[in-house]
Write a protein that holds these residues in place. Structure first.
Motif, PDB file in Angstrom:
ATOM      1  N   SER A  70     -16.876  14.596 -42.357  1.00  0.00           N
ATOM      2  CA  SER A  70     -17.765  14.294 -43.480  1.00  0.00           C
ATOM      3  C   SER A  70     -17.809  15.439 -44.484  1.00  0.00           C
ATOM      4  CB  SER A  70     -19.182  13.998 -42.977  1.00  0.00           C
ATOM      5  OG  SER A  70     -19.746  15.146 -42.365  1.00  0.00           O
ATOM      6  N   THR A  71     -17.440  16.656 -44.042  1.00  0.00           N
ATOM      7  CA  THR A  71     -17.481  17.830 -44.921  1.00  0.00           C
ATOM      8  C   THR A  71     -16.188  18.615 -44.815  1.00  0.00           C
ATOM      9  OG1 THR A  71     -19.895  18.075 -44.783  1.00  0.00           O
ATOM     10  CG2 THR A  71     -18.632  20.036 -45.384  1.00  0.00           C
ATOM     11  N   ILE A  87      -6.452  13.427 -47.683  1.00  0.00           N
ATOM     12  CA  ILE A  87      -7.914  13.420 -47.637  1.00  0.00           C
ATOM     13  C   ILE A  87      -8.466  12.046 -47.992  1.00  0.00           C
ATOM     14  CG2 ILE A  87      -9.939  14.353 -48.858  1.00  0.00           C
ATOM     15  CD1 ILE A  87      -8.563  17.055 -48.874  1.00  0.00           C
ATOM     16  N   LEU A  90      -9.887   9.689 -45.346  1.00  0.00           N
ATOM     17  CA  LEU A  90     -11.112  10.042 -44.620  1.00  0.00           C
ATOM     18  C   LEU A  90     -12.283   9.264 -45.198  1.00  0.00           C
ATOM     19  CD1 LEU A  90     -10.461  13.896 -44.422  1.00  0.00           C
ATOM     20  CD2 LEU A  90      -9.834  12.120 -42.771  1.00  0.00           C
ATOM     21  N   LEU A  93     -15.826  10.856 -45.538  1.00  0.00           N
ATOM     22  CA  LEU A  93     -15.960  12.111 -46.270  1.00  0.00           C
ATOM     23  C   LEU A  93     -17.069  12.020 -47.309  1.00  0.00           C
ATOM     24  CD1 LEU A  93     -14.611  14.913 -46.373  1.00  0.00           C
ATOM     25  CD2 LEU A  93     -13.242  14.073 -48.298  1.00  0.00           C
ATOM     26  N   LEU A  96     -16.584  17.332 -50.564  1.00  0.00           N
ATOM     27  CA  LEU A  96     -15.246  17.887 -50.712  1.00  0.00           C
ATOM     28  C   LEU A  96     -15.289  19.058 -51.677  1.00  0.00           C
ATOM     29  CD1 LEU A  96     -12.205  17.853 -50.216  1.00  0.00           C
ATOM     30  CD2 LEU A  96     -11.983  16.174 -52.057  1.00  0.00           C
ATOM     31  N   ILE A 115     -17.904   9.618 -51.386  1.00  0.00           N
ATOM     32  CA  ILE A 115     -18.160  11.032 -51.644  1.00  0.00           C
ATOM     33  C   ILE A 115     -19.448  11.208 -52.447  1.00  0.00           C
ATOM     34  CG2 ILE A 115     -17.298  13.075 -52.859  1.00  0.00           C
ATOM     35  CD1 ILE A 115     -14.517  12.292 -52.109  1.00  0.00           C
TER      36      ILE A 115
END
Length: 425
Positions: A70-71, A87, A90, A93, A96, A115
């Protein structure tokens, strides 16, 4: 995992062989080399922070295997690669951070929909901001400054109604500020450069704390209600082609801390446009078309360090109460239409290092005796009283200002010789 100062090639760290690891924090060490491919073994990893190290080369493809991440925080390294499309796989996520690297290429149009925080500033990204950015409905922070982005700000940015911080400055953006930006009523920080007009829909942004429109080719007027929400601390719109009045909402905006509006064609009566601000630290209105007389209220701004209103149409006298602004370090009222005598109360401004009053219509003696007045300004570096109507002799007590580096008394009506005490300066 607690991070400590480590100088080591990360590839040798056995930490990447712990498949149950969910949190990896190695920021602010001296790690260098490349991020190893076996990072993909950490299948349960939720949080990854390798920022503030010296990693180089690229981001491994295997990072796309960490489906629970998530980070990701990889900022402040020397990573050099195109935007890591791995990425994009994900789906969880949320955060970012790739700032201050050498990430190049364009921002992918399919950057993801979940995000909340996207930090890409200080890289080498180019191309336009994708229209699909408007699909990131949960985005709170978007920072794309200091890249090579071009084109217009997409109208779809107005769909980001949860956005609180939007920072786009120091790119090559062009075109107009989209009127849809008025939909971003949760916006707290807004900074960008290059668009050419200011839509009045920005009046809807009543939660703004920071508005920075400096160094554009902006025309039109500033939004009248820029501080209607009473939260604004910083407003900067210097070096544009703005016209019209200073927004009236600034007068009662007691949250103000810094104002930079110099280098425009703004107008208005300065005694009516501004009030008393308990936290006020800096204001520059130079090179504009502002008129009126200086209000004694400036003396009530006890945290003010810089007051710059040169090259305007300010008239009248300097109010003696300005001497109550005891934190003032810079006072620039050059090239206005001020007259009368310079008040001796300016000698109370002992923090002052720069005093510029040239090109006015001051008359009479230079205030003195200076040891009791301006002579108290022991930090004064620059004193410019040129192009006025000062008469009589140069006061020898100027020699008490030991820190003085620049003194300009030219084009006055001073008489007699240069005091011998000037040899002490």
């Amino acid at each position: 995992m607690v991070s400590r100062s480590i100088t080591k090639v990360l590839a040798f760290l056995t930490v990447f062989y712990f498949p149950n690891l969910i949190w990896l924090q190695l920021r602010n060490n001296s790690l260098y080399g490349f991020i190893p491919s076996h990072i993909g073994n950490l299948s349960n990893l939720n949080f990854l922070d390798l920022s503030y190290n010296n990693f180089s080369v690229n981001i491994p493809l295997e990072i796309g295997l960490l489906k629970r991440l998530s980070t990701i925080s990889l900022g402040y390294n020397s990573i050099s690669c195109s935007f890591p499309r791995e990425i994009l796989n994900l789906t969880k996520l949320d955060y970012l951070d790739l700032v201050q690297n050498n990430i190049f290429g364009s921002i992918p149009s399919d950057i993801g929909s979940n995000i909340n925080y996207l930090y890409l500033w200080s890289n080498n990204l180019f191309g336009s901001i994708p229209n699909e950015i408007g699909m990131l409905k949960s985005l709170f922070d978007l920072h794309l400054s200091n890249n090579n982005l071009t084109g217009a700000i997409p109208d779809s940015i107005g769909n980001l109604t949860n956005l609180e911080n939007l920072v786009l400055h120091f790119n090559g953006l062009s075109g107009s500020i989209p009127t849809s930006m008025g939909n971003l009523n949760k916006l707290s920080i807004l900074k960008f450069i290059r668009p050419c007009n200011v839509p009045q829909t920005l009046n809807n942004l009543n939660r703004l704390r920071i508005l920075d429109l400096s160094d554009n080719h902006l025309s039109g007027s500033l939004p009248e209600n820029v501080c209607l929400g009473g939260l604004l601390t910083h407003i900067a719109a210097s070096n544009n082609n703005l016209t019209g009045l200073i927004p009236s909402s600034l007068r009662n905006c007691t949250s103000l801390y810094r104002v930079r509006l110099q280098g425009n064609h703004l107008t208005g009566n300065i005694s009516e446009a501004f009030g008393i601000y308990p936290n006020f630290n800096f204001i520059s209105l130079s090179n504009s078309s502002i008129f009126g007389e200086l209000s004694p209220n400036w003396g009530e701004c006890h945290n003010l360090t810089s007051l710059q209103i040169s090259n305007n149409n300010i008239s009248g006298t300097i109010p003696f109460k300005l001497g109550h602004a005891t934190q003032l370090q810079e006072l620039d009222l050059s090239s206005d239409h001020l007259n009368g005598e310079i008040p001796k109360e300016l000698g109370k401004l002992t923090m002052k290092s720069r005093l510029f009053l040239r090109g006015n219509q001051f008359s009479g003696k230079i205030p003195g005796p200076i040891p009791d007045d301006l002579g108290n300004c022991v930090k004064l570096l620059n004193l410019n009283l040129s192009k006025n109507n000062h008469e009589e002799s140069i006061p020898s007590s100027i020699s008490y200002i030991k820190a003085l580096e620049s003194l300009d008394l030219s084009q006055n009506s001073l008489i007699e010789g240069i005091p011998q005490q000037f040899g002490k300066l």
